[in-house]
Design a protein around this motif. Structure first.
Motif, short mmCIF file in Angstrom:
data_model
loop_
_atom_site.label_atom_id
_atom_site.label_comp_id
_atom_site.label_asym_id
_atom_site.label_seq_id
_atom_site.Cartn_x
_atom_site.Cartn_y
_atom_site.Cartn_z
N SER A 189 7.99 64.62 64.42
CA SER A 189 8.88 63.49 64.53
C SER A 189 9.19 62.70 65.30
O SER A 189 9.96 61.85 65.57
N ASN A 233 9.32 57.97 66.49
CA ASN A 233 10.43 58.42 65.47
C ASN A 233 10.17 57.05 64.11
O ASN A 233 10.91 57.59 63.10
N ASN A 292 14.01 59.12 61.64
CA ASN A 292 14.85 58.90 63.37
C ASN A 292 14.85 57.34 64.06
O ASN A 292 16.01 58.06 64.84
#
Length: 799
Positions: A123, A193, A197
């Motif tokens: 992520s 990210n 995100n």
């Protein structure tokens, strides 16, 4: 050029994401083997085994059918590394630790096939740094792949390349992820990210900061930032609970560890919110821990109160004046919020302003184009519009000036000005970042068109962003006939398409007339007919409201005529001389289910929900659904040496009597509404392409309609057996007297009524029984209570 084929996938890591990625691969029929460490005690594959068993219990289910968890292969890193040699794609999904990932890469490297793609599901870790731990031979075939949780349901997958990733590798993987897995791909730059995100978590942090500034409660904020704002219905804090507060904290830490005041002018807002730190300290990690910002106590929902450290009653709603503001056109809405005097309105303007500001400042660093940001927020965070879309709709320069004024006044989270391209040049002249030429690429200073990979040729009507140019299904192709209820048209001149236009694509008498005319035309001039309405749902059922005026004026005879006409239309579909293909996406309930099952073929998006649900409004299926159940039972019984029809009838009867709905196209196959000859399509935007080609293939293969033939029914003996079970359920308090009455009528139809077992009947005979049952219920007071309750509240009434 040799085609990249994914015949088998290895997923490394049986944690939450790894196991659910493996589950989704099973959903789309891709063989997969799930790896993890060998267990220290018991069976060596114990860690993987437990993860697979847990998949069967999760809600919402990561699997189309829970039992398919057993199709996931099990392996560990000590005994089964040789299995990697047969894998075309290896997805590493272990914990977010750079050192652990690099150590695993060293172990797998000798076993990776020469053609295989290796991708890390992370992520936010640097993909380039991860690639440095790989042998030179694997580096060109390595990239990042970021699934969003839960992988089955979330559309977004981010692909991230490194300086050494071959371009063809990324194209091949994008094609597989799009068509094979049904996902929307965004290519992200290798920054902390990535895209969704980076924007989304920064937005959540900014929201939490503004919550403190304006003194609002979490339940009010969720009410304001959910559907009212065009975002996921779970709002802000409920979404955090679903994601997991530990996961959120990890993503925040990635921002904190990899950015600073120089690289991100908003860095001062990236501190871990005190309430998040407190909840994590308490072990209240959200939904998985059954407590987070919210927790359920009995039937009540409570919210966390940081000041007291306790949970207090929740359920407070936002001031309705802001609900009305949020319904206004975009330009008016933003002005009203900016000038609002109350804290809720000021809060809403603040979070929207912060979102515009952050996205504009960081666009060049994190993404190729503004399209990537807006698609990422739609697909990864459930937003109806991305930040640039809303900004553009509300008036690009006017909103930009309002945002810059707040920045200059010190009201924003950062003093960083909006980029120069916002106010000057092509974007300002075009009135936004999305145009007919493409979306704004700030690094190149041009509007850039979408990638034209061959896989996107399968999407006749891809999801467009505000301002983008592209075909719209409502006006595309050549219209043959059109009215308020249905459009009959063709895209290629070979296959006719019928698109229902009524609300929820409900089947009215006018829709029936249009479909009958479409069949006549298709038989005369085309290779087939596809029933496809462009968006969800396929059809929520018969249009009861359209029947009510005739019922009030004429009585039950009008209902019987309408049902009879609908039944004729269903039989016309079934026995058409060209293939009729129903392209199902979303709900296919009641009459929608009956329309689908009477077609020659069904092509379904995997996330389709099919079922006969008339019992919910106190009725029985009346347009051939029960006749279909009886006929399918007879056809299935033909393959058996036994003569008892009842075992083949039980599943269909139960599904109709209990209004069971398949929660995926795969589960609908188990209920009998989808056949093994039907096609299940992972990507919603490929549905029409596949349906048209299926109609053409059937036609080219010399399609002929099935013969009309009589078939045996279970008769009075079968009905007596079913009624015996129903009596037990009624007397045991499991169903009401009216439920018993309705189920008895269903049993009468599917068993053929008062005839001997094995009696041969026609579809028309059973449809007569259906009509009689339907009409007897439409005048029943308790059924009328259920219908009015559903029309008024949208919820079933139990009486």
């Amino acid at each position: 050029m040799k085609r990249f084929q994914v015949k088998k996938v290895a997923v490394l890591g049986a944690g939450v994401m790894g196991a659910q990625i493996a589950a989704h691969l099973v959903n789309v029929k891709v063989p997969v083997v799930l790896f993890d460490l060998p267990a220290k005690e018991g069976a060596r594959n114990g860690i993987v085994t437990r993860a697979i068993e847990n998949l069967k219990k999760l809600k919402p289910s990561p699997l189309g059918v829970a039992a398919d968890a057993d199709l996931i292969g099990q392996a560990n890193y000590e005994e089964h590394m040789e299995q990697l040699r047969g894998c075309d794609l290896i997805i590493e999904a272990i914990a977010e630790r750079m050192d652990w990932k690099l150590d695993l890469y060293k172990k797998i490297a000798p076993f990776v096939a020469e053609h295989a793609i290796v991708a890390s599901n992370t992520s936010g870790l640097s993909i380039t740094k991860l690639s440095e731990g790989l042998p030179e031979a694997i580096k060109p075939r390595f990239c990042g792949i970021h699934f969003f949780n839960p992988p089955r349901y979330m559309t977004l997958v981010e692909l991230i390349n490194t300086p050494t990733t071959e371009a063809q590798i990324l194209d091949d993987l994008e094609a597989f992820v799009t068509s094979g897995l049904g996902k929307g791909v965004v290519r992200a730059k290798d920054t902390p990210n990535f895209v969704a995100n980076r924007i989304g978590i920064a937005g959540m942090l900014a929201t939490m900061k503004e919550v403190e500034n304006f003194g609002l409660t979490y339940d009010v904020v969720d009410d304001l930032t959910g559907k009212r704002l065009g975002r996921a219905s779970s709002g802000t804090f409920r979404t955090a609970d679903v994601v997991g507060l530990d996961t959120m904290a990890h993503v925040i830490k990635t921002l904190q560890d990899n950015l600073n005041e120089q690289t991100d002018p908003f860095y001062g807002s990236f501190g871990t919110p005190p309430v998040l730190a407190k909840l994590i300290e308490m072990g209240n990690l959200g939904q998985k821990a059954k407590a987070g910002f919210f927790k359920k106590v009995g039937r009540d929902i409570q919210r966390f109160d940081l000041e007291s450290g306790e949970y207090v009653p929740a359920g407070e709603k936002a001031d309705e004046v802001y609900g009305r503001m949020l319904k206004r056109p975009a330009a008016e809405r933003l002005k009203l919020l900016r000038n609002a005097e109350g804290p809720q309105g000021q809060f809403l303007w603040a979070i929207l302003r912060n979102g515009f500001h952050y996205a504009a400042v960081h666009l060049a660093a994190i993404a190729e184009t503004a399209r990537d940001v807006d698609q990422a927020m739609r697909w990864g965070f459930g937003m109806k519009q991305g930040p640039f879309e809303l900004w553009q709709e509300a008036g690009w320069l006017e909103v930009a000036k309002m945002v810059q004024e707040d920045i200059d006044a010190g009201k924003a989270l950062s003093k960083a000005p909006l980029p120069e391209w916002v106010f000057k040049g092509p974007v300002a002249e075009a009135g936004g970042v999305h145009t007919a030429q493409g979306s704004w690429n700030p690094s190149k200073g041009v509007f850039e068109a979408r990638r034209s990979l061959p896989v996107y040729e399968r999407q006749h009507f891809p999801e467009l962003l505000l301002g983008e140019a592209g075909p719209k299904f409502e006006t595309a192709g050549t219209t043959i006939e059109e009215n308020d209820s249905i459009r009959v048209w063709t895209l290629d001149g070979d296959v006719l398409i019928a698109s229902i236009k009524t609300k929820m694509h409900a089947i009215s008498p006018e829709v029936c007339e249009g479909l009958m005319a479409a069949i006549d035309l298709a038989e005369a001039e085309y290779q087939g007919l596809v029933v496809w309405s462009g968006d969800e749902p396929f059809s929520a059922g018969a249009d009861l409201q359209a029947m009510l005026p005739a019922f009030m004026a004429v009585g039950v005879a009008a209902i019987e005529d309408a049902e009879g006409f609908m039944q004729q239309m269903m039989l016309r579909l079934r026995y058409a001389n060209v293939p009729v293909v129903s392209a199902v996406r979303g709900l296919a309930l009641g009459g929608g289910c009956e329309l689908a099952v009477h077609s020659a073929r069904r092509v379904l998006h995997m996330e389709s929900y099919v079922g006969l649900v008339e019992v919910g409004v106190g009725l029985v299926p009346g347009a051939g659904g029960l006749t279909y159940i009886a006929r399918r039972a007879a056809e299935n019984a033909e393959t058996s040496t036994g003569k008892d029809l009842l075992p083949f009838l039980t599943e269909g009867f139960t599904a109709a009597a209990m209004a069971k709905v398949g929660t995926s196209a795969i589960e609908s196959r188990k209920l009998g509404y989808v056949l093994h000859s039907d096609l299940i399509v992972p990507h919603k935007d490929e549905l029409l392409f596949v349906a048209i080609n299926e109609a053409k293939a059937l036609f080219a293969g010399g399609y002929r309609a099935p013969h009309k033939r009589l078939f045996p029914v279970a008769g009075r003996d079968g009905k007596a057996t079913i009624l015996g079970s129903l009596v037990n359920m009624r007397d045991g308090g499991f169903i009401s007297q009216h439920d018993f009455h309705i189920a008895s009528l269903i049993a009468n139809v599917v068993t053929g009524g008062d005839v001997e077992a094995g009696t041969l009947v026609s579809e028309e005979y059973l449809m007569t029984l259906e009509r009689q049952a339907f009409c007897s219920l439409i005048v029943h007071p308790k059924t009328q209570e259920r219908i009015l309750g559903m029309l008024n509240t949208g919820k079933p009434v139990r009486n």
